[in-house]
Design a protein around this motif. Structure first.
Motif, PDB file in Angstrom:
ATOM      1  N   GLY A   1     -66.513  50.519  -5.185  1.00  0.00           N
ATOM      2  CA  GLY A   1     -66.648  50.013  -3.832  1.00  0.00           C
ATOM      3  C   GLY A   1     -66.719  51.066  -2.754  1.00  0.00           C
ATOM      4  O   GLY A   1     -66.882  52.246  -2.996  1.00  0.00           O
ATOM      5  N   ASN A   2     -66.606  50.603  -1.533  1.00  0.00           N
ATOM      6  CA  ASN A   2     -66.686  51.463  -0.372  1.00  0.00           C
ATOM      7  C   ASN A   2     -65.287  51.861   0.078  1.00  0.00           C
ATOM      8  O   ASN A   2     -64.371  51.061   0.073  1.00  0.00           O
ATOM      9  CB  ASN A   2     -67.412  50.707   0.758  1.00  0.00           C
ATOM     10  N   MET A   3     -65.121  53.119   0.483  1.00  0.00           N
ATOM     11  CA  MET A   3     -63.795  53.599   0.873  1.00  0.00           C
ATOM     12  C   MET A   3     -63.212  52.794   2.017  1.00  0.00           C
ATOM     13  O   MET A   3     -62.002  52.590   2.101  1.00  0.00           O
ATOM     14  CB  MET A   3     -63.873  55.070   1.254  1.00  0.00           C
ATOM     15  N   ASP A   4     -64.057  52.276   2.920  1.00  0.00           N
ATOM     16  CA  ASP A   4     -63.548  51.481   4.030  1.00  0.00           C
ATOM     17  C   ASP A   4     -62.856  50.219   3.542  1.00  0.00           C
ATOM     18  O   ASP A   4     -61.922  49.722   4.168  1.00  0.00           O
ATOM     19  CB  ASP A   4     -64.690  51.103   4.984  1.00  0.00           C
TER      20      ASP A   4
ATOM     21  N   SER B   1     -54.824  50.049  -8.539  1.00  0.00           N
ATOM     22  CA  SER B   1     -56.245  50.361  -8.398  1.00  0.00           C
ATOM     23  C   SER B   1     -56.402  51.461  -7.354  1.00  0.00           C
ATOM     24  O   SER B   1     -55.618  51.530  -6.395  1.00  0.00           O
ATOM     25  CB  SER B   1     -57.033  49.128  -7.948  1.00  0.00           C
ATOM     26  N   PRO B   2     -57.383  52.351  -7.518  1.00  0.00           N
ATOM     27  CA  PRO B   2     -57.560  53.440  -6.548  1.00  0.00           C
ATOM     28  C   PRO B   2     -57.717  52.899  -5.131  1.00  0.00           C
ATOM     29  O   PRO B   2     -58.480  51.961  -4.887  1.00  0.00           O
ATOM     30  CB  PRO B   2     -58.844  54.118  -7.027  1.00  0.00           C
ATOM     31  N   HIS B   3     -56.981  53.477  -4.194  1.00  0.00           N
ATOM     32  CA  HIS B   3     -57.065  53.067  -2.799  1.00  0.00           C
ATOM     33  C   HIS B   3     -56.672  54.235  -1.903  1.00  0.00           C
ATOM     34  O   HIS B   3     -56.111  55.227  -2.358  1.00  0.00           O
ATOM     35  CB  HIS B   3     -56.172  51.850  -2.518  1.00  0.00           C
ATOM     36  N   THR B   4     -56.980  54.100  -0.642  1.00  0.00           N
ATOM     37  CA  THR B   4     -56.670  55.146   0.322  1.00  0.00           C
ATOM     38  C   THR B   4     -55.974  54.539   1.529  1.00  0.00           C
ATOM     39  O   THR B   4     -56.043  53.333   1.752  1.00  0.00           O
ATOM     40  CB  THR B   4     -57.943  55.898   0.763  1.00  0.00           C
TER      41      THR B   4
ATOM     42  N   ASP C   1     -66.384  57.935 -15.906  1.00  0.00           N
ATOM     43  CA  ASP C   1     -65.349  56.934 -16.052  1.00  0.00           C
ATOM     44  C   ASP C   1     -64.008  57.614 -15.785  1.00  0.00           C
ATOM     45  O   ASP C   1     -63.218  57.886 -16.695  1.00  0.00           O
ATOM     46  CB  ASP C   1     -65.367  56.329 -17.446  1.00  0.00           C
ATOM     47  N   VAL C   2     -63.780  57.946 -14.502  1.00  0.00           N
ATOM     48  CA  VAL C   2     -62.526  58.599 -14.100  1.00  0.00           C
ATOM     49  C   VAL C   2     -61.917  57.803 -12.973  1.00  0.00           C
ATOM     50  O   VAL C   2     -62.565  56.987 -12.322  1.00  0.00           O
ATOM     51  CB  VAL C   2     -62.760  60.059 -13.638  1.00  0.00           C
ATOM     52  N   ASN C   3     -60.630  58.049 -12.706  1.00  0.00           N
ATOM     53  CA  ASN C   3     -59.934  57.365 -11.599  1.00  0.00           C
ATOM     54  C   ASN C   3     -59.697  58.329 -10.457  1.00  0.00           C
ATOM     55  O   ASN C   3     -59.800  59.522 -10.602  1.00  0.00           O
ATOM     56  CB  ASN C   3     -58.604  56.804 -12.096  1.00  0.00           C
TER      57      ASN C   3
ATOM     58  N   HIS D   1     -53.327  56.005  -7.039  1.00  0.00           N
ATOM     59  CA  HIS D   1     -52.879  54.746  -7.623  1.00  0.00           C
ATOM     60  C   HIS D   1     -51.830  55.041  -8.685  1.00  0.00           C
ATOM     61  O   HIS D   1     -51.673  56.166  -9.137  1.00  0.00           O
ATOM     62  CB  HIS D   1     -54.040  53.939  -8.212  1.00  0.00           C
ATOM     63  N   PHE D   2     -51.091  53.996  -9.070  1.00  0.00           N
ATOM     64  CA  PHE D   2     -50.055  54.104 -10.092  1.00  0.00           C
ATOM     65  C   PHE D   2     -50.571  53.556 -11.411  1.00  0.00           C
ATOM     66  O   PHE D   2     -51.604  52.878 -11.468  1.00  0.00           O
ATOM     67  CB  PHE D   2     -48.813  53.294  -9.702  1.00  0.00           C
TER      68      PHE D   2
END
Length: 295
Positions: free
Chosen positions: A4-7, A40-43, A293-295, A83-84
């Motif tokens: 997805g988009n970082m925003d 899940s990856p997030h900022t 395929d990385v996080n 992310h955890f």
């Protein structure tokens, strides 16, 4: 696989109209109850301190996997992606604060504190605590919890800023970083490095040469070279390029921008040169990194 988009990955504590921009939450409660999936990856667009008091697992921060151990403090800055794992055995707290809480950089000590715990992409993003230090910091956290409930009262934000500053100073005094060289605010070279670290964080999209930074810091390039080598065991140019490439990886992996758009955003007039630099420094073409395929 792109996510997805970082925003759309951002969560905030700063947009609550009636809030004070400061929040303390408990683990595992916020991990289980949060409307956003922390696995899940997030900022973030805020600063966050994660204190894992109990539990073991993995914490991914900007493409690097770190071990979570009891009494580990992670310091996350706006824009970092993390992310955890799915471990539900974590126990601890998270302290989230709006960027306004970290704006005071007018005093040397304030600058030193901020850029010694946050915005430290060149070091590990955590400190380990012994039991005695953990107990001392817990008392400060309890004072924060009490004052956080006084939203709207006179001096509430300033009181919280003062408690936060006390907390961070205690971490710098007594916390431990794995294999890192402790910086001292009594050494001019270390203070210069902190100023350089701040300037790189502010200007890496526009300034790519060591001479530009030396000129802005009003020091000789040789002096800056010596200082950065002493404090980070790398050259100023490598330091600058590492910050640029970190942002490139974030944008390539977690945005829908075209590669040439990313190149222009990061200050490269020639997208093909950016592609060559990315391949040289990461081992991947940008298009290949996007598909990893990385996080």
């Amino acid at each position: 696989m792109m996510i997805g988009n970082m925003d759309n990955m951002q969560i905030s504590v700063c947009k609550v109209p009636d809030g004070n921009g400061f929040r303390i939450e408990s683990m595992p409660d916020f991990l289980l109850e949060d409307t956003f999936d922390d696995c899940s990856p997030h900022t973030h667009n805020f600063y966050e301190i994660l204190w894992f008091k109990e539990g073991k697992g993995k914490h991914m921060v900007d493409f690097v996997e770190y071990d979570v151990k009891p009494n580990t403090l992670f310091f996350l800055s706006p824009g970092q992606i993390h992310h955890f794992d799915h471990n539900e055995g974590y126990c601890g707290i998270t302290i989230k604060m709006c960027t306004d809480f970290m704006k005071d950089e007018s005093a040397t000590d304030s600058l030193f504190v901020k850029y010694n715990v946050f915005h430290t992409f060149d070091t590990v993003p955590y400190y380990r605590l012994d039991e005695a230090t953990a107990e001392v910091l817990s008392r400060t956290v309890e004072a924060m919890k009490v004052e956080a409930q006084n939203n709207g009262e006179f001096g509430n934000a300033e009181y919280l800023k003062a408690l936060l500053r006390i907390f961070l100073i205690k971490v710098l005094r007594r916390g431990m970083q794995d294999g890192e060289l402790p910086l001292s605010n009594m050494k001019p070279a270390h203070l210069l490095f902190i100023r350089f670290r701040r300037m790189v964080e502010q200007e890496y999209m526009r300034m790519h040469t060591v001479q530009e930074y030396a000129d802005r810091l009003n020091v000789a390039q040789r002096t800056l070279n010596k200082c950065v080598n002493e404090c980070s065991h790398t050259s100023p140019l490598a330091f600058i390029n590492e910050r640029i490439m970190l942002e490139a990886k974030r944008l390539i992996r977690y945005s829908n921008l075209m590669i040439k758009e990313i190149a222009f955003r990061l200050g490269y007039d020639d997208p093909s040169y950016f592609v060559k630099q990315f391949k040289k420094r990461t081992g991947y073409l940008p298009s290949d990194f996007r598909e990893l395929d990385v996080n």
